[in-house]
Design an enzyme around this catalytic site. Structure first.
Site, PDB file in Angstrom:
ATOM      1  N   GLY A  12       0.803  -1.181   0.052  1.00 28.26           N
ATOM      2  CA  GLY A  12      -0.103   0.032   0.094  1.00 28.26           C
ATOM      3  C   GLY A  12       0.770   1.415   0.003  1.00 28.26           C
ATOM      4  N   ASP A  13       0.256   2.190  -0.196  1.00 28.15           N
ATOM      5  CA  ASP A  13       0.874   3.758  -0.062  1.00 28.15           C
ATOM      6  C   ASP A  13       2.017   3.926  -1.358  1.00 28.15           C
ATOM      7  OD1 ASP A  13      -0.702   4.314   2.028  1.00 28.15           O
ATOM      8  OD2 ASP A  13       0.954   3.651   3.591  1.00 28.15           O
ATOM      9  N   GLY A  15       1.451   5.475  -4.032  1.00 31.04           N
ATOM     10  CA  GLY A  15       1.252   6.613  -4.756  1.00 31.04           C
ATOM     11  C   GLY A  15       0.252   6.450  -5.771  1.00 31.04           C
ATOM     12  N   LYS A  16      -0.840   5.551  -5.541  1.00 28.29           N
ATOM     13  CA  LYS A  16      -1.871   5.513  -6.348  1.00 28.29           C
ATOM     14  C   LYS A  16      -2.736   6.504  -6.474  1.00 28.29           C
ATOM     15  CE  LYS A  16      -3.368   2.050  -3.460  1.00 28.29           C
ATOM     16  NZ  LYS A  16      -2.048   2.045  -2.426  1.00 28.29           N
ATOM     17  N   GLY A  40      -5.858   5.729   2.106  1.00 28.41           N
ATOM     18  CA  GLY A  40      -5.416   7.278   2.066  1.00 28.41           C
ATOM     19  C   GLY A  40      -4.815   7.526   0.815  1.00 28.41           C
ATOM     20  N   HIS A  41      -5.349   8.188  -0.129  1.00 27.71           N
ATOM     21  CA  HIS A  41      -4.666   8.365  -1.408  1.00 27.71           C
ATOM     22  C   HIS A  41      -4.533   9.910  -1.541  1.00 27.71           C
ATOM     23  CE1 HIS A  41      -6.446   4.298  -3.121  1.00 27.71           C
ATOM     24  NE2 HIS A  41      -6.000   4.229  -2.101  1.00 27.71           N
ATOM     25  N   GLN A 224      -4.969  -0.183  -1.077  1.00 27.99           N
ATOM     26  CA  GLN A 224      -3.919  -1.209  -0.538  1.00 27.99           C
ATOM     27  C   GLN A 224      -3.000  -1.486  -1.491  1.00 27.99           C
ATOM     28  OE1 GLN A 224      -7.572  -1.877   0.750  1.00 27.99           O
ATOM     29  NE2 GLN A 224      -7.110   0.061   1.909  1.00 27.99           N
ATOM     30  N   THR A 300      -3.685   7.912   6.446  1.00 23.96           N
ATOM     31  CA  THR A 300      -4.945   7.603   7.109  1.00 23.96           C
ATOM     32  C   THR A 300      -4.732   7.774   8.468  1.00 23.96           C
ATOM     33  OG1 THR A 300      -5.721   6.458   5.446  1.00 23.96           O
ATOM     34  CG2 THR A 300      -6.816   6.074   7.353  1.00 23.96           C
ATOM     35  N   THR A 301      -3.466   7.250   9.284  1.00 26.40           N
ATOM     36  CA  THR A 301      -3.417   7.066  10.577  1.00 26.40           C
ATOM     37  C   THR A 301      -2.225   8.110  11.056  1.00 26.40           C
ATOM     38  OG1 THR A 301      -1.835   5.311  10.397  1.00 26.40           O
ATOM     39  CG2 THR A 301      -4.178   4.914  10.561  1.00 26.40           C
ATOM     40  N   ASP A 333      12.873  10.062  -6.539  1.00 30.37           N
ATOM     41  CA  ASP A 333      13.593  11.212  -5.894  1.00 30.37           C
ATOM     42  C   ASP A 333      14.181  10.913  -4.612  1.00 30.37           C
ATOM     43  OD1 ASP A 333      10.758  11.236  -5.470  1.00 30.37           O
ATOM     44  OD2 ASP A 333      11.086  12.782  -4.322  1.00 30.37           O
TER      45      ASP A 333
HETATM   46  P1  GDP Z   1      -1.652   5.648  -2.074  1.00 33.31           P
HETATM   47  O1  GDP Z   1      -2.297   5.186  -0.778  1.00 33.31           O
HETATM   48  O2  GDP Z   1      -1.039   4.742  -2.786  1.00 33.31           O
HETATM   49  O3  GDP Z   1      -2.198   6.660  -2.736  1.00 33.31           O
HETATM   50  O4  GDP Z   1      -0.540   6.686  -1.687  1.00 33.31           O
HETATM   51  P2  GDP Z   1      -0.320   7.694  -0.465  1.00 33.31           P
HETATM   52  O5  GDP Z   1      -0.866   9.021  -0.688  1.00 33.31           O
HETATM   53  O6  GDP Z   1      -0.828   7.163   0.969  1.00 33.31           O
HETATM   54  O7  GDP Z   1       1.334   7.631   0.098  1.00 33.31           O
HETATM   55  C1  GDP Z   1       2.269   8.217  -1.049  1.00 33.31           C
HETATM   56  C2  GDP Z   1       2.739   9.669  -0.548  1.00 33.31           C
HETATM   57  O8  GDP Z   1       4.048   9.702  -1.418  1.00 33.31           O
HETATM   58  C3  GDP Z   1       2.130  10.758  -0.544  1.00 33.31           C
HETATM   59  O9  GDP Z   1       2.478  11.381   0.691  1.00 33.31           O
HETATM   60  C4  GDP Z   1       2.339  11.374  -1.884  1.00 33.31           C
HETATM   61  O10 GDP Z   1       2.168  12.901  -1.643  1.00 33.31           O
HETATM   62  C5  GDP Z   1       3.803  10.906  -1.834  1.00 33.31           C
HETATM   63  N1  GDP Z   1       4.348  10.648  -3.206  1.00 33.31           N
HETATM   64  C6  GDP Z   1       3.624  10.449  -4.342  1.00 33.31           C
HETATM   65  N2  GDP Z   1       4.632  10.241  -5.409  1.00 33.31           N
HETATM   66  C7  GDP Z   1       5.646  10.856  -5.069  1.00 33.31           C
HETATM   67  C8  GDP Z   1       7.202  10.964  -5.601  1.00 33.31           C
HETATM   68  O11 GDP Z   1       7.368  10.443  -6.828  1.00 33.31           O
HETATM   69  N3  GDP Z   1       8.011  11.476  -4.861  1.00 33.31           N
HETATM   70  C9  GDP Z   1       7.732  11.792  -3.362  1.00 33.31           C
HETATM   71  N4  GDP Z   1       8.985  12.634  -2.836  1.00 33.31           N
HETATM   72  N5  GDP Z   1       6.725  11.654  -3.026  1.00 33.31           N
HETATM   73  C10 GDP Z   1       5.602  11.140  -3.611  1.00 33.31           C
HETATM   74  P1  IMO Z   2      -3.657   2.633   0.727  1.00 36.04           P
HETATM   75  O1  IMO Z   2      -5.045   2.664  -0.279  1.00 36.04           O
HETATM   76  C1  IMO Z   2      -0.973   0.983   3.620  1.00 36.04           C
HETATM   77  C2  IMO Z   2      -2.883  -1.909   6.492  1.00 36.04           C
HETATM   78  C3  IMO Z   2      -2.963  -1.588   7.954  1.00 36.04           C
HETATM   79  C4  IMO Z   2      -2.442  -3.035   8.505  1.00 36.04           C
HETATM   80  C5  IMO Z   2      -3.472  -3.949   7.580  1.00 36.04           C
HETATM   81  C6  IMO Z   2      -4.877  -4.158   7.883  1.00 36.04           C
HETATM   82  O2  IMO Z   2      -3.469   4.015   1.200  1.00 36.04           O
HETATM   83  O3  IMO Z   2      -2.497   1.991   0.184  1.00 36.04           O
HETATM   84  P2  IMO Z   2      -7.080  -2.605   7.926  1.00 36.04           P
HETATM   85  O4  IMO Z   2      -7.375  -1.257   8.403  1.00 36.04           O
HETATM   86  O5  IMO Z   2      -7.388  -2.912   6.524  1.00 36.04           O
HETATM   87  O6  IMO Z   2      -7.745  -3.739   8.804  1.00 36.04           O
HETATM   88  O7  IMO Z   2      -5.673  -2.954   8.312  1.00 36.04           O
HETATM   89  O8  IMO Z   2      -3.523  -3.379   6.376  1.00 36.04           O
HETATM   90  N1  IMO Z   2      -3.429  -1.119   5.537  1.00 36.04           N
HETATM   91  C7  IMO Z   2      -2.763  -0.123   4.690  1.00 36.04           C
HETATM   92  N2  IMO Z   2      -1.386   0.168   4.605  1.00 36.04           N
HETATM   93  N3  IMO Z   2      -1.956   1.521   3.001  1.00 36.04           N
HETATM   94  C8  IMO Z   2      -3.408   1.308   2.793  1.00 36.04           C
HETATM   95  O9  IMO Z   2      -4.392   1.817   1.769  1.00 36.04           O
HETATM   96  C9  IMO Z   2      -3.647   0.395   3.772  1.00 36.04           C
HETATM   97  N4  IMO Z   2      -4.809  -0.161   4.311  1.00 36.04           N
HETATM   98  C10 IMO Z   2      -4.752  -0.957   5.179  1.00 36.04           C
HETATM   99  O10 IMO Z   2      -1.691  -0.722   8.141  1.00 36.04           O
HETATM  100  O11 IMO Z   2      -1.186  -3.203   8.391  1.00 36.04           O
HETATM  101 MG    MG Z   3      -2.152   5.510   1.185  1.00 37.52          MG
END
Ligand code: GDP
Ligand code: IMO
Ligand code: MG
Length: 423
Positions: A12-13, A15-16, A40-41, A224, A300-301, A333
């Site tokens: 997860g996270d 950068g979707k 959290g996107h 995720q 998110t958290t 980067d």
């Molecule tokens: P998602 O859940 O997949 O949408 O990703 P999140 O938003 O939770 O986490 C990605 C984090 O990386 C966010 O804080 C974005 O603003 C940041 N981000 C995305 N792409 C880049 C990148 O290419 N470089 C840097 N430094 N940050 C990035």
């Molecule tokens: P995005 O869409 C990163 C992780 C939680 C925990 C496990 C189970 O932003 O990439 P849950 O709340 O589903 O019961 O948690 O999954 N988790 C994530 N980690 N990005 C997420 O979503 C996540 N959604 C859940 O931290 O380990």
């Molecule tokens: Mg996220």
């Protein structure tokens, strides 16, 4: 027309949110297919940051329609907050945002159950976001769930009460104290339901298949990542939905033969938030530097994310499970300035070298084997074209493409919408 899927290949996270926003101009419809407000996107443009939890990341564009699919679980309270946060953007939600009647609802008592379940697990807790995701999906598969379409029924409050009573009985089983003001939470819930009802509920599988028939282009947005998939992730340290490509079929009602491109997104290194195995995790200064430079805190958290080197064994596994046709590499980067960059290319598993992700990847079973690369000094955040990439970054990209057998089509060099380089 056909459907493309964008999904995360790690924990997860990746950068979707950013990339869905960047790509939305190419699509007529953006549809979230699973997960809930555990997601959290993050989107950054015009110097402002937006974090979306339930609403698809195409919402800021004029043309695209956004659909929350049947595979999603929705907390009306968080959804209302998201709508309120977007109030100043002049978005016409009546014509641009639709919710599937078959999506399930997270009740306040689902959150209580999530908290009780985690508390009862002690040190073995999953590290859930505590948004009620697991209990809501349990009710779905247990055939007790409350769906969005139920809000259109005359007796929905009776149904709500019945499920709530069941949850309160289940809470007794856990024998843990959960600090939760149910009365307050319910007041917020019922207020939020009224706001939720201002958005159009649809038979989304019909809506989406009609869109396909009439030549519309669709992007399915995952939440995720593949290693959190309930079947293929690091079980039990996973979320409760199918985060992989198959989840887009069941979470939207799209047949597999309608899927064209599968866009797999990964960070140039690896992060994980919550508990569970993570073979390439770093506990040293390098890991701490990645977290600091990459600003690795949960959207998110707010929890700090664990950091480590890119794991190509795990990436290859995720590419295979999803049938990824194009890769997108994020946060390149963040690696600028490291003298040496490592990638894991195999594991030593119970004494033997293996190239696949085994059943048990806990640190006592698996030791990562690394290949090292020379780093680069160049600040990538200002680059506009791939011709300006430092040679060692090109080398890194070529190695990854060759290892997993899929081309990298986008390289992200910063969090802003504009810091995106098409290859
Ligand atoms: P998602 O859940 O997949 O949408 O990703 P999140 O938003 O939770 O986490 C990605 C984090 O990386 C966010 O804080 C974005 O603003 C940041 N981000 C995305 N792409 C880049 C990148 O290419 N470089 C840097 N430094 N940050 C990035
Ligand atoms: P995005 O869409 C990163 C992780 C939680 C925990 C496990 C189970 O932003 O990439 P849950 O709340 O589903 O019961 O948690 O999954 N988790 C994530 N980690 N990005 C997420 O979503 C996540 N959604 C859940 O931290 O380990
Ligand atoms: Mg996220």
């Amino acid at each position: 027309m056909s459907v493309d899927i964008l999904l995360g290949l790690q924990w997860g996270d990746e950068g979707k949110g950013k990339i869905v926003d960047v790509l939305t101009k190419k699509y007529d419809l953006i549809a979230r297919f699973q997960g809930g407000p555990n997601a959290g996107h993050t989107l950054i443009f015009d110097g402002k940051k937006h974090v979306l939890h339930t609403i698809p990341s195409g919402i800021f564009h004029n043309k695209a329609i956004n659909v929350i699919g049947n595979g999603v679980v929705i907390d009306p309270v968080i959804f209302k907050k998201e709508l309120d946060n977007l109030a100043t953007h002049g978005i016409d939600f009546k014509s641009k945002l639709f919710i599937s009647r078959k999506a399930h609802v997270i009740l306040p008592t689902h959150r209580m159950l999530d908290a009780a379940s985690e508390a009862s697990k002690g040190v073995e807790k999953i590290g859930s976001t505590l948004k009620g995701i697991g209990p809501a999906y349990m009710d779905k598969t247990g055939r007790n769930g409350f769906r969005i379409g139920d809000f259109e029924l005359a007796d929905w409050k009776i149904r709500y009460e019945k499920l709530k009573e069941k949850h309160l009985k289940m809470l007794e089983f856990y024998k843990v104290d959960v600090e939760f003001n149910l009365e307050e939470a319910e007041a917020l819930f019922f207020e939020a339901v009224e706001k939720l009802k201002t958005i159009q509920f649809i038979d989304s599988e019909e809506f989406i298949n009609n869109a396909i028939l009439t030549g519309k282009s669709i992007l399915a947005e995952g939440a995720q990542g593949s290693l959190l998939d309930v079947d293929f992730g690091t079980y039990p340290f996973v979320t409760s939905s199918n985060t992989t490509a198959a989840g887009a079929c069941t979470g939207l009602g799209i047949a597999p033969n309608k899927i064209k491109e599968v866009l797999g997104i990964f960070k140039a290194y690896t992060t994980r938030v919550g508990s569970g195995p993570f073979p390439t995790e770093l506990f040293d200064q390098v890991g701490a530097d990645m977290g600091r430079i990459g600003n690795e805190f949960g959207a998110t958290t707010g929890r700090p994310r664990r950091c480590g080197w890119l794991d190509l064994v795990a990436l290859k596994y995720a590419v295979q499970i999803n049938g990824v046709t194009q890769l997108i590499m994020m946060k390149s980067d963040v690696l600028s300035g490291f003298d040496t960059i490592k990638v894991c290319t195999s594991y030593v598993f119970k004494g033997n070298a293996i190239g696949h992700l085994p059943y048990n990847i806990e640190s006592e079973n698996v030791t990562p084997v690394y290949t090292e690369f020379e780093g680069w000094e160049t600040d990538l955040t200002l680059l506009k074209d791939k011709k300006d990439f430092p040679p060692s970054l090109n080398n890194y990209i070529a190695y990854i493409e060759n290892f997993v057998g899929v081309p990298i089509k986008i390289v992200s060099v910063g969090p802003d919408r504009n810091q995106t380089i098409l290859m």
